[in-house]
Write an enzyme that holds these catalytic residues in place. Sequence first.
Site, PDB file in Angstrom:
ATOM      1  N   ASP A  81       0.974  -1.263   0.196  1.00 12.91           N
ATOM      2  CA  ASP A  81      -0.192   0.014   0.261  1.00 12.91           C
ATOM      3  C   ASP A  81       0.568   1.368  -0.180  1.00 12.91           C
ATOM      4  O   ASP A  81       0.672   2.680  -0.618  1.00 12.91           O
ATOM      5  CB  ASP A  81      -1.398  -0.037   1.665  1.00 12.91           C
ATOM      6  N   HIS A  82       2.437   1.204   0.285  1.00  9.17           N
ATOM      7  CA  HIS A  82       2.586   2.590   1.251  1.00  9.17           C
ATOM      8  C   HIS A  82       3.292   3.034  -0.797  1.00  9.17           C
ATOM      9  O   HIS A  82       3.921   4.669  -0.584  1.00  9.17           O
ATOM     10  CB  HIS A  82       3.746   2.304   2.092  1.00  9.17           C
ATOM     11  N   ASP A 132       3.653  -0.393  11.555  1.00  6.57           N
ATOM     12  CA  ASP A 132       2.837   0.658  11.269  1.00  6.57           C
ATOM     13  C   ASP A 132       2.460   1.476  12.252  1.00  6.57           C
ATOM     14  O   ASP A 132       1.021   0.671  12.841  1.00  6.57           O
ATOM     15  CB  ASP A 132       1.934   0.058   9.651  1.00  6.57           C
ATOM     16  N   ARG A 180      -2.181  12.258  10.405  1.00  7.65           N
ATOM     17  CA  ARG A 180      -0.551  13.100  10.195  1.00  7.65           C
ATOM     18  C   ARG A 180      -0.662  14.000   9.360  1.00  7.65           C
ATOM     19  O   ARG A 180      -0.816  13.649   8.362  1.00  7.65           O
ATOM     20  CB  ARG A 180       0.438  11.268  10.307  1.00  7.65           C
ATOM     21  N   SER A 197       6.441   7.144  14.483  1.00  8.27           N
ATOM     22  CA  SER A 197       5.470   6.260  13.303  1.00  8.27           C
ATOM     23  C   SER A 197       6.532   4.630  14.395  1.00  8.27           C
ATOM     24  O   SER A 197       7.436   5.523  14.585  1.00  8.27           O
ATOM     25  CB  SER A 197       5.707   6.191  12.340  1.00  8.27           C
ATOM     26  N   ARG A 238       8.695   3.718  12.197  1.00  8.12           N
ATOM     27  CA  ARG A 238       9.711   2.769  11.432  1.00  8.12           C
ATOM     28  C   ARG A 238      11.334   2.569  12.056  1.00  8.12           C
ATOM     29  O   ARG A 238      11.553   3.599  12.621  1.00  8.12           O
ATOM     30  CB  ARG A 238       9.837   4.273  10.374  1.00  8.12           C
TER      31      ARG A 238
END
Length: 771
Positions: A110-111, A175, A460, A655, A657
């Site tokens: 999706d990203h 995520d 965000r 996030s 990440r």
Amino acid sequence: RSFATPSFDSTNPRIPPYFKLLKNYEKVREVLGRGTALTLAEKILYSHLDNVEESLMTNTNGGRNIRGSANLKLKPDRVAMQDASAQMALLQFMTCNLPSTAIPASIHCDHLIVGEHGAKADLESGIKVNQEVFDFLESAAKKYGIEFWPPGAGIIHQSVLENYGAPGLMMLGTDSHTPNCGGLSTIAIGVGGADAVEALVGAPWELKAPRVLGVELKGQLSGWASPKDIILNLAGQLTVRGGTGFIVEYFGPGVESLSCTGMATVCNMGAEVGATTSIFPFSPAHVRYLEATHRHDVAAEAKKFSDIVKLRADDGAKYDEVITIDLSSLEPHINGPFTPDLSTPLSQFKETVQEQKWPEKLSAGLIGSCTNSSYEDMTRVESMVREALEAGLKPSSDFYITPGSDQIRETLARDGPLETFKEAGGTVLSNACGPCIGQWKRQDGVEKGTPNAILTSYNRNFRGRNDGNPDTMNFLASPEIVTAMSFAGSTTFNPVTDTIPTPSGKEFRFSPPSGFEIPAKPFEAARPEFQAVIQPADASVNIAISPKSERLALLEPFEPFPNSDLSGLRVLVKITGKCTTDTISAAGPWLKYKGHLPNISTNTLNTATNAETGEVNAAYDLDGSKHTIPELGQRWKEAQQPWLVVAEHNYGEGSAREHAALQPRYLGARIVLCKSFARIHETNLKKQGVVPLTFANEADYDKIGASDEVATEGLYDMLRNGGKGEVSLRVKKHKSGEEVVIKTKHAISEDQAQFILAGSALNLLSKTASV
Ligand code: SF4
């Protein structure tokens, strides 16, 4: 007394392992005492403990004082990964040499799809550009038996809500908006890839028992107020750090008035207050949503489970803090720019825009995404768009719609809203993240550096988040408010009080939006090419990674901690202001290097502000030569000069990440020293073998600067003692040679100390997993 355990379906992987959870829950009740009143979050979390007795007895004061102190070892039921973070998670999983994942898992592409012209064209070019990565993910999914959601199938959190979320389930997602599924009474926690790998290999996953923040909802939403406004308001009250260390649990009579997807929106954006996760109690709306999404079986089993466990807080359960929100008087809010906690009620927004001299022209309105693309959201927006079209109006700003999944897209196409949006000139983007994660090629000619305002229904809004332009002021609101302002083309428009002139010369005023919680007929199935590929693990599948690839690179293990304290470290850069995971590892164009650690490391801290010079992305070598921060990191890596970073509050907010931990580690960071950390990032650092320390006395931030030489005192002993002991830093000033000692604090558990000593959690895990 033992529970009279009903039989549960254990053959359907979409149904949580209720039988096992119930047995564990029984043990929890025995250990804590049957009279102990528990919150919902505790019920679900503790029923996922790997070893109830050990976690609740030995870890704490005889079963008391669990919150905020016990290190819970949990066995999640499922893992979900999005394509950007899945690459590194899978590269790490591969080093464990296991034939399949120990628990069900899914990958969602999706990203990586850029929003530009519209769904079809964007998806085609996105697949072309990212083919190598999608092939890697698909082949890894086949090899290890992971469910694979191809590009265009949907955004991770929407697909998870529609397919995997279930009351009482506990899952991890790579995520930060994984808590979205708390809207379906699931404990869903955002983690880094290394945490996901722990769950994927079947090892327990450790979490410091969160405290529980109760949010009591009274009254009922009406008019223009929507579920999004609950969290926009709460973010304003709590700020981006206010939820740190908490699970946010909603309760009260107002819960019954919310849809399942509305609750998901609220939980989704709980990530913006730093909460571990958010959750709603099991409600009739969950049953309606499960049934509309073709999961009658899950709904029936969840009801049986809840009849015993009561998937809500026990009477008398104590929250660590309580905030009350009266839905009946809640008005729409608009949050931003640049931070999700700057919250302004709609009635005061015009005045604020004018006072702050924010742009009055609205350049674009963007609705949908994982946060706000439910049937309810979209039908409420459709009611407004239809009414405006009938009055002869079209949006005055660019208007984009991102459906969260192909299932919702097909349902909206079947029932009309999608056509209505197109008729109004809206651009329907692919079922992917797109502009929400900086994957947006704007078509309106707004150049980088041009101040402008956009309004989104996303979650965000850090600077540059959507289009990479630091001068784009990005405001967050409900889809309804975004749409109303898009028609007006103005940030000062208030649909409650203002009108828009129509071509016929009349004044048009929107009626309050109205929509449908779920469709009259069950949700339409996704198109065949956008359905998940599900198959058992196949050892014969070869995961090919070209050694020449610029996108993917196999991982080399990090070296273990030396058998001594650290010495000879240098401060690479002293940072001031916000340092989010976007600052440490930017997204947007860099997403394409997520699977290639050396390449993505060339963006490390490239938007951080140097505290000593005020420059962005500037650092100075010991000889005074100026470099970008990642360039100096690379120079020091090559010179085998280990380093540390000094920063201020909430370092690593934003996030899950893990690249924000991996990259500094790859370039030679051994310590991050700051005033405070964001929870997920602090854990990520430890998992990659970087030591996170905070100043015992915040004022000591002023005593340390770039290029200073640092030696640790007590660190090695603390690690060997399983996280017990104090650590100080002996700092030799670069210019004067003067020495100061800085006292620090840490939150390193016994297991985390082992990770750091081994060099990384993966180093430790790959030893145990392959035994
Ligand atoms: Fe994608 Fe944005 Fe949702 Fe993250 S928050 S999953 S980037 S849509």
